[in-house]
Design an enzyme around this catalytic site. Structure first.
Site, PDB file in Angstrom:
ATOM      1  N   LEU A 102       0.824  -1.217   0.000  1.00  0.00           N
ATOM      2  CA  LEU A 102       0.000   0.000   0.000  1.00  0.00           C
ATOM      3  C   LEU A 102       0.858   1.267   0.000  1.00  0.00           C
ATOM      4  CD1 LEU A 102      -2.882  -1.157   2.393  1.00  0.00           C
ATOM      5  CD2 LEU A 102      -2.889  -1.067  -0.108  1.00  0.00           C
ATOM      6  N   SER A 160       1.383   2.872 -15.895  1.00  0.00           N
ATOM      7  CA  SER A 160       2.043   4.166 -16.043  1.00  0.00           C
ATOM      8  C   SER A 160       1.098   5.314 -15.743  1.00  0.00           C
ATOM      9  CB  SER A 160       2.584   4.334 -17.462  1.00  0.00           C
ATOM     10  OG  SER A 160       3.175   5.609 -17.597  1.00  0.00           O
ATOM     11  N   LYS A 188       6.124  -1.943 -21.138  1.00  0.00           N
ATOM     12  CA  LYS A 188       6.342  -0.906 -20.124  1.00  0.00           C
ATOM     13  C   LYS A 188       7.820  -0.496 -20.063  1.00  0.00           C
ATOM     14  CE  LYS A 188       5.347   2.032 -16.876  1.00  0.00           C
ATOM     15  NZ  LYS A 188       6.417   2.273 -16.004  1.00  0.00           N
ATOM     16  N   HIS A 222       8.377   1.717 -22.949  1.00  0.00           N
ATOM     17  CA  HIS A 222       7.695   2.980 -22.623  1.00  0.00           C
ATOM     18  C   HIS A 222       8.633   3.865 -21.812  1.00  0.00           C
ATOM     19  CE1 HIS A 222       5.595   5.452 -19.629  1.00  0.00           C
ATOM     20  NE2 HIS A 222       4.619   5.600 -20.502  1.00  0.00           N
ATOM     21  N   ASN A 223       9.261   3.271 -20.824  1.00  0.00           N
ATOM     22  CA  ASN A 223      10.145   4.060 -19.965  1.00  0.00           C
ATOM     23  C   ASN A 223      11.396   4.517 -20.709  1.00  0.00           C
ATOM     24  OD1 ASN A 223       8.251   3.422 -18.030  1.00  0.00           O
ATOM     25  ND2 ASN A 223       9.751   3.083 -16.427  1.00  0.00           N
ATOM     26  N   GLU A 232      10.368   7.426 -22.493  1.00  0.00           N
ATOM     27  CA  GLU A 232      10.226   8.489 -21.472  1.00  0.00           C
ATOM     28  C   GLU A 232      11.586   9.142 -21.195  1.00  0.00           C
ATOM     29  OE1 GLU A 232       7.936   7.230 -17.905  1.00  0.00           O
ATOM     30  OE2 GLU A 232       9.689   7.825 -16.754  1.00  0.00           O
TER      31      GLU A 232
END
Ligand code: 6PG
Length: 474
Positions: free
Chosen positions: A13, A131, A185, A188-189, A192
């Site tokens: 969490l 993301s 992903k 993607h980074n 980025e």
């Protein structure tokens, strides 16, 4: 909690995990979150929207018993050993058919191993990229799942509900076999990293070279965000220049040390591209420049030896800013082209069947690299599924040809004045190499054969050749 009530469970969490879970609760799903930290578990319920069904627990047994079967569980814990630790802890508690989703930035090769390991035990394991940062997780991320199709179908309605939407279309899609989600992903980074490098170069040129202050920089990025560069990264850059430091009277950006952090996903992209033999020089240079930035002490010493290279750019300010806009647009297109090309190559090499049109579609909203440009790419990839590189499309070729003069002008002016523009240069050099039928590697092949008998191919007949090269051949 004797009756299993909950639709979905989250292990971990931290900000991302709790926000994702609260987002899910807002969409009508009953959710339970587990964290060993009592404080985090308790505050989850306090943060929940009134009327939603949210429970925070600290005990793994309570967590497992609270979930409807087959269980849908996601973990958002740091990549690496913590993921394996969670798997080992929960394995004895799970039943066959349960779904376990790793929503962190795990290396895709780890995900493949975990899928195989858990498959044998009847557990559906999915690697899923998420993301959009903290806000994205809370109000609509871009979600990149892959792996087991049955597991996907079970969680699909929940993921579609919580994801970002673009024109009503959810920014989540099944991206292919095995670790396809984490692979996408990772790239993607990488993209980025490359776009962030490019934006920082334009910042340096305008700030140091043209003397723009933060208000003026804000104005430029505001304008840029209204045109074809409109994107999340331009939008946040615009806002960053206005942020006041609460410890001094300065803008915060001026008080931040110029040493970049990195969690490693950009590096993984470059490492993987090298293994694939797929060129992504813009992403490579972005990783290297973050690494170079960390050598602040050496850089400071070097500046003492070589002098401060900064000087005013001898250009017309307004005209240069306009050229810079076009140069950035040109370079950003190349970032996407390299990343998407790599996904296509990686997908084929690893048999993942990643649908590029879906990748582009779900990147249009929620994620860090979302931009209006991706709307155009979506149209292109929807029509042409097997294009190896988007540079070969009509739209992109027009855009690059329309802006290539400007990026050349920017690079020449910057280099003459001693400004480093490695990202912009890598983009132009990539373009100038990619669009060239002849590259000078015939000479390189001759050299390899000369010193190492590595052989070469000829342009006029098929086959493999070797020559006994004459030394001192004058
Ligand atoms: C995202 C981000 C996210 C994270 C990066 C930061 O898509 O939401 O990419 O995953 O912010 O991992 O990466 P670095 O710390 O390596 O810059």
């Amino acid at each position: 909690m004797s009756n299993p009530l909950f639709d979905f469970g989250m292990i971990g969490l931290g900000v991302m995990g709790r926000n994702f879970l609260l987002n899910m609760a807002d969409h009508g799903f009953s959710v339970v979150g587990l964290d060993k930290d009592n404080q985090k578990a308790l505050s989850l319920e306090k943060e929940a929207t009134k009327g939603t069904i949210v429970k925070g627990v600290t005990n793994a047994g309570d967590f497992i018993n609270a979930l409807k079967k087959p269980r849908s569980i996601m973990m958002l814990v740091p990549a690496g050993k913590p993921v394996d630790a969670v798997i080992e802890e929960f394995l004895p508690l799970l039943d066959k058919g349960d779904i376990l989703i790793d929503g962190g930035n795990s290396h895709y090769t780890d995900t493949v191993k975990r899928i195989r390991y858990l498959e044998e035990k009847g557990i559906h394991f999915m690697g899923m990229g998420v993301s959009g940062g903290e806000k994205g997780a809370r109000f609509g991320p871009s979600i990149m799942p892959g792996g087991d199709q049955d597991a996907w179908r079970t969680v699909q309605p929940m993921l579609e509900a919580v994801s970002a939407k673009v024109n009503g279309s959810p920014c989540v899609a099944y991206l292919g076999k095995d670790a396809a989600g984490h692979y996408v992903k990772m790239v993607h980074n990488g993209i980025e990293y490359a776009i962030m490098q490019l934006i920082s170069e334009t910042y340096m040129l305008m700030h140091r070279g043209l003397g723009l202050n933060n208000d003026q920089l804000h104005g430029v990025f505001k304008k840029w965000n209204e045109g074809n560069l409109q994107s999340y990264l331009i939008e946040i850059t615009r806002d960053i220049f206005m942020q006041q430091d609460d410890k001094t009277n300065n803008r915060l950006v001026d008080m931040i040390l110029d040493e970049a952090g990195a969690k490693g996903t950009g590096m993984w992209t470059s490492q993987d591209a090298m293994s694939l033999h797929y060129p992504i020089p813009l992403i490579d240079i972005a990783v290297s420049m973050r690494d170079l930035s960390v050598y602040k002490e050496e850089r400071t010493r070097a500046e003492g030896i070589y002098g401060n290279p900064y000087q005013n750019l001898p250009v017309d300010k307004e005209a240069f800013i306009a050229q810079l806009h076009d140069a950035l647009y040109f370079a950003v297109i190349n970032c996407y082209a390299q990343g998407l090309g790599m996904i296509q190559k990686g997908s084929a090499a690893l048999g993942m069947d990643i649908p590029l049109s879906e990748v582009v579609r779900i990147w249009r909203g929620g994620c860090i690299i979302r931009s209006v440009l991706l709307d155009k790419f979506f149209v292109i990839y929807s029509k042409t599924k097997d294009m190896p590189n988007i540079l070969l499309s009509e739209f992109v070729s027009k855009e690059l040809q329309g802006n290539v003069r400007q990026i050349r002008a920017v690079i020449v002016a910057s280099i003459n004045a001693g400004y480093p523009v490695p990202g912009l240069s890598a983009s132009l050099n990539y373009f100038d190499s990619y669009r060239r039928k002849h590259l000078p590697v015939n000479l390189l092949q001759a050299q390899r054969d000369y010193f190492g008998s590595h052989t070469y191919q000829r342009i006029d007949e098929p086959g493999i050749f070797h020559t006994e090269w004459k030394e001192n051949n004058e």
